[in-house]
Design a protein around this motif. Structure first.
Motif, PDB file in Angstrom:
ATOM      1  N   PRO A 192     -65.782 -15.816 -13.431  1.00 13.57           N
ATOM      2  CA  PRO A 192     -64.569 -16.254 -12.725  1.00 13.57           C
ATOM      3  C   PRO A 192     -64.519 -17.779 -12.526  1.00 13.57           C
ATOM      4  CG  PRO A 192     -65.759 -14.573 -11.459  1.00 13.57           C
ATOM      5  CD  PRO A 192     -66.585 -14.897 -12.647  1.00 13.57           C
ATOM      6  N   THR A 193     -65.662 -18.389 -12.199  1.00 16.32           N
ATOM      7  CA  THR A 193     -65.732 -19.834 -11.981  1.00 16.32           C
ATOM      8  C   THR A 193     -67.060 -20.371 -12.478  1.00 16.32           C
ATOM      9  OG1 THR A 193     -66.670 -19.569  -9.773  1.00 16.32           O
ATOM     10  CG2 THR A 193     -64.268 -19.777  -9.899  1.00 16.32           C
ATOM     11  N   CYS A 194     -67.105 -21.680 -12.660  1.00 17.50           N
ATOM     12  CA  CYS A 194     -68.353 -22.344 -13.046  1.00 17.50           C
ATOM     13  C   CYS A 194     -69.244 -22.443 -11.816  1.00 17.50           C
ATOM     14  CB  CYS A 194     -68.070 -23.733 -13.603  1.00 17.50           C
ATOM     15  SG  CYS A 194     -69.565 -24.676 -13.998  1.00 17.50           S
ATOM     16  N   SER A 195     -70.518 -22.120 -11.966  1.00 14.34           N
ATOM     17  CA  SER A 195     -71.447 -22.168 -10.835  1.00 14.34           C
ATOM     18  C   SER A 195     -71.848 -23.595 -10.466  1.00 14.34           C
ATOM     19  CB  SER A 195     -72.693 -21.341 -11.147  1.00 14.34           C
ATOM     20  OG  SER A 195     -73.334 -21.850 -12.300  1.00 14.34           O
ATOM     21  N   VAL A 196     -71.601 -24.566 -11.338  1.00 14.78           N
ATOM     22  CA  VAL A 196     -71.990 -25.946 -11.075  1.00 14.78           C
ATOM     23  C   VAL A 196     -70.818 -26.771 -10.546  1.00 14.78           C
ATOM     24  CG1 VAL A 196     -72.895 -28.063 -12.119  1.00 14.78           C
ATOM     25  CG2 VAL A 196     -73.813 -25.846 -12.803  1.00 14.78           C
ATOM     26  N   CYS A 197     -69.702 -26.796 -11.269  1.00 15.93           N
ATOM     27  CA  CYS A 197     -68.575 -27.656 -10.876  1.00 15.93           C
ATOM     28  C   CYS A 197     -67.423 -26.894 -10.232  1.00 15.93           C
ATOM     29  CB  CYS A 197     -68.065 -28.458 -12.066  1.00 15.93           C
ATOM     30  SG  CYS A 197     -67.242 -27.459 -13.330  1.00 15.93           S
ATOM     31  N   GLY A 198     -67.453 -25.568 -10.290  1.00 17.66           N
ATOM     32  CA  GLY A 198     -66.413 -24.766  -9.649  1.00 17.66           C
ATOM     33  C   GLY A 198     -65.122 -24.619 -10.443  1.00 17.66           C
ATOM     34  N   LEU A 199     -65.126 -24.944 -11.727  1.00 16.07           N
ATOM     35  CA  LEU A 199     -63.920 -24.807 -12.546  1.00 16.07           C
ATOM     36  C   LEU A 199     -63.489 -23.346 -12.595  1.00 16.07           C
ATOM     37  CD1 LEU A 199     -61.825 -25.964 -14.575  1.00 16.07           C
ATOM     38  CD2 LEU A 199     -63.505 -25.510 -16.370  1.00 16.07           C
ATOM     39  N   ASP A 200     -62.222 -23.093 -12.332  1.00 13.83           N
ATOM     40  CA  ASP A 200     -61.664 -21.739 -12.377  1.00 13.83           C
ATOM     41  C   ASP A 200     -61.354 -21.389 -13.820  1.00 13.83           C
ATOM     42  OD1 ASP A 200     -60.474 -19.330 -11.799  1.00 13.83           O
ATOM     43  OD2 ASP A 200     -58.570 -20.224 -11.188  1.00 13.83           O
ATOM     44  N   PRO A 254     -66.698 -25.994 -20.019  1.00 17.73           N
ATOM     45  CA  PRO A 254     -66.039 -27.057 -20.796  1.00 17.73           C
ATOM     46  C   PRO A 254     -65.750 -28.323 -19.989  1.00 17.73           C
ATOM     47  CG  PRO A 254     -64.491 -25.313 -20.292  1.00 17.73           C
ATOM     48  CD  PRO A 254     -65.822 -24.850 -19.811  1.00 17.73           C
ATOM     49  N   ARG A 255     -65.884 -28.272 -18.656  1.00 19.22           N
ATOM     50  CA  ARG A 255     -65.650 -29.472 -17.853  1.00 19.22           C
ATOM     51  C   ARG A 255     -66.934 -30.245 -17.604  1.00 19.22           C
ATOM     52  NH1 ARG A 255     -62.494 -29.326 -12.198  1.00 19.22           N
ATOM     53  NH2 ARG A 255     -64.244 -28.031 -11.573  1.00 19.22           N
ATOM     54  N   CYS A 256     -67.977 -29.571 -17.107  1.00 21.47           N
ATOM     55  CA  CYS A 256     -69.209 -30.284 -16.764  1.00 21.47           C
ATOM     56  C   CYS A 256     -70.287 -30.145 -17.837  1.00 21.47           C
ATOM     57  CB  CYS A 256     -69.752 -29.807 -15.428  1.00 21.47           C
ATOM     58  SG  CYS A 256     -70.353 -28.100 -15.401  1.00 21.47           S
ATOM     59  N   GLY A 257     -70.205 -29.112 -18.667  1.00 21.16           N
ATOM     60  CA  GLY A 257     -71.196 -28.896 -19.716  1.00 21.16           C
ATOM     61  C   GLY A 257     -72.499 -28.308 -19.226  1.00 21.16           C
ATOM     62  N   GLU A 258     -72.572 -27.935 -17.951  1.00 19.39           N
ATOM     63  CA  GLU A 258     -73.826 -27.450 -17.387  1.00 19.39           C
ATOM     64  C   GLU A 258     -73.817 -25.952 -17.084  1.00 19.39           C
ATOM     65  OE1 GLU A 258     -76.604 -29.276 -16.999  1.00 19.39           O
ATOM     66  OE2 GLU A 258     -75.538 -30.909 -17.971  1.00 19.39           O
ATOM     67  N   GLY A 259     -72.850 -25.484 -16.325  1.00 21.89           N
ATOM     68  CA  GLY A 259     -72.826 -24.087 -15.894  1.00 21.89           C
ATOM     69  C   GLY A 259     -72.501 -23.137 -17.026  1.00 21.89           C
ATOM     70  N   ALA A 260     -73.009 -21.912 -16.900  1.00 23.41           N
ATOM     71  CA  ALA A 260     -72.739 -20.895 -17.921  1.00 23.41           C
ATOM     72  C   ALA A 260     -71.298 -20.411 -17.791  1.00 23.41           C
ATOM     73  CB  ALA A 260     -73.702 -19.737 -17.768  1.00 23.41           C
ATOM     74  N   MET A 261     -70.602 -20.304 -18.913  1.00 22.41           N
ATOM     75  CA  MET A 261     -69.219 -19.845 -18.931  1.00 22.41           C
ATOM     76  C   MET A 261     -69.138 -18.337 -19.160  1.00 22.41           C
ATOM     77  SD  MET A 261     -66.086 -21.060 -21.431  1.00 22.41           S
ATOM     78  CE  MET A 261     -67.251 -21.592 -22.615  1.00 22.41           C
ATOM     79  N   LEU A 262     -70.068 -17.803 -19.954  1.00 24.55           N
ATOM     80  CA  LEU A 262     -70.031 -16.395 -20.302  1.00 24.55           C
ATOM     81  C   LEU A 262     -71.105 -15.648 -19.530  1.00 24.55           C
ATOM     82  CD1 LEU A 262     -69.666 -16.826 -24.139  1.00 24.55           C
ATOM     83  CD2 LEU A 262     -67.856 -16.345 -22.516  1.00 24.55           C
ATOM     84  N   GLU A 263     -70.761 -14.420 -19.105  1.00 21.04           N
ATOM     85  CA  GLU A 263     -71.749 -13.575 -18.455  1.00 21.04           C
ATOM     86  C   GLU A 263     -71.855 -12.277 -19.238  1.00 21.04           C
ATOM     87  OE1 GLU A 263     -70.852 -12.445 -14.422  1.00 21.04           O
ATOM     88  OE2 GLU A 263     -68.896 -11.708 -14.984  1.00 21.04           O
ATOM     89  N   GLY A 264     -73.048 -11.744 -19.305  1.00 24.97           N
ATOM     90  CA  GLY A 264     -73.242 -10.562 -20.123  1.00 24.97           C
ATOM     91  C   GLY A 264     -73.092 -10.930 -21.587  1.00 24.97           C
ATOM     92  N   LEU A 265     -72.550 -10.000 -22.341  1.00 21.16           N
ATOM     93  CA  LEU A 265     -72.412 -10.265 -23.773  1.00 21.16           C
ATOM     94  C   LEU A 265     -71.166 -11.093 -24.086  1.00 21.16           C
ATOM     95  CD1 LEU A 265     -73.686  -9.769 -26.485  1.00 21.16           C
ATOM     96  CD2 LEU A 265     -72.319  -7.706 -26.678  1.00 21.16           C
ATOM     97  N   LEU A 266     -70.001 -10.666 -23.573  1.00 18.19           N
ATOM     98  CA  LEU A 266     -68.757 -11.382 -23.889  1.00 18.19           C
ATOM     99  C   LEU A 266     -67.868 -11.641 -22.688  1.00 18.19           C
ATOM    100  CD1 LEU A 266     -67.850  -9.518 -27.182  1.00 18.19           C
ATOM    101  CD2 LEU A 266     -68.696 -11.835 -26.963  1.00 18.19           C
ATOM    102  N   GLY A 267     -68.316 -11.317 -21.495  1.00 16.79           N
ATOM    103  CA  GLY A 267     -67.488 -11.502 -20.308  1.00 16.79           C
ATOM    104  C   GLY A 267     -67.410 -12.957 -19.874  1.00 16.79           C
ATOM    105  N   VAL A 268     -66.263 -13.363 -19.367  1.00 18.60           N
ATOM    106  CA  VAL A 268     -66.066 -14.723 -18.872  1.00 18.60           C
ATOM    107  C   VAL A 268     -66.224 -14.698 -17.359  1.00 18.60           C
ATOM    108  CG1 VAL A 268     -64.473 -16.664 -18.708  1.00 18.60           C
ATOM    109  CG2 VAL A 268     -64.500 -15.252 -20.754  1.00 18.60           C
TER     110      VAL A 268
END
Length: 127
Positions: free
Chosen positions: A39-47, A23-37
């Motif tokens: 820990p951080t954004c891989s692009v901007c590092g948002l926690d 939601p900050r950079c719009g680039e990195g994936a927020m969800l992993e797997g089916l519904l897991g969140v």
């Protein structure tokens, strides 16, 4: 949620949320797997520790998919009166696929809106 000091251009929470992006950079994936969140954004590092979608997405999914599947099942039954096995073969897979797809999208949307509106847990001021 800690104060966000990074300077990123604003992104549309609906588009990034439905796509499951940060939601900050719009680039990195927020969800992993089916519904897991993640820990951080891989692009901007948002926690993503602030992210708590709760039961909100599940309630909307139940109402939306229930309306669609029950409506279609009733229409099919009234117009064609198929055997029970036809209903089972049609509606169980359809409901499962639609539920999982919509649940993932609405969970991403809920988290993106939480970030955009700086939602946090309520606190009582006992001053």
């Amino acid at each position: 949620m800690t104060k966000d000091e990074a300077h990123y251009p604003p992104v549309d929470p609906v588009s990034v949320g439905l796509r499951g992006r940060c939601p900050r950079c719009g680039e990195g994936a927020m969800l992993e797997g089916l519904l897991g969140v993640k820990p951080t954004c891989s692009v901007c590092g948002l926690d993503y520790s602030f992210a708590d979608a709760g039961d909100g997405p599940a309630v909307f999914v139940i109402l939306i998919i229930g309306f669609i599947v029950v409506g279609l099942a009733l229409w099919l039954e009234v117009n064609y009166s198929p055997a029970l096995w036809v209903h089972l073969i049609l509606w169980i897979p359809l409901a499962t696929v639609l539920t999982l797809t919509l649940l993932r999208a609405l969970k991403g949307l809920m988290i993106a809106l939480q970030y955009r509106n700086k939602a946090a847990e309520g606190k009582i001021d006992r001053g």
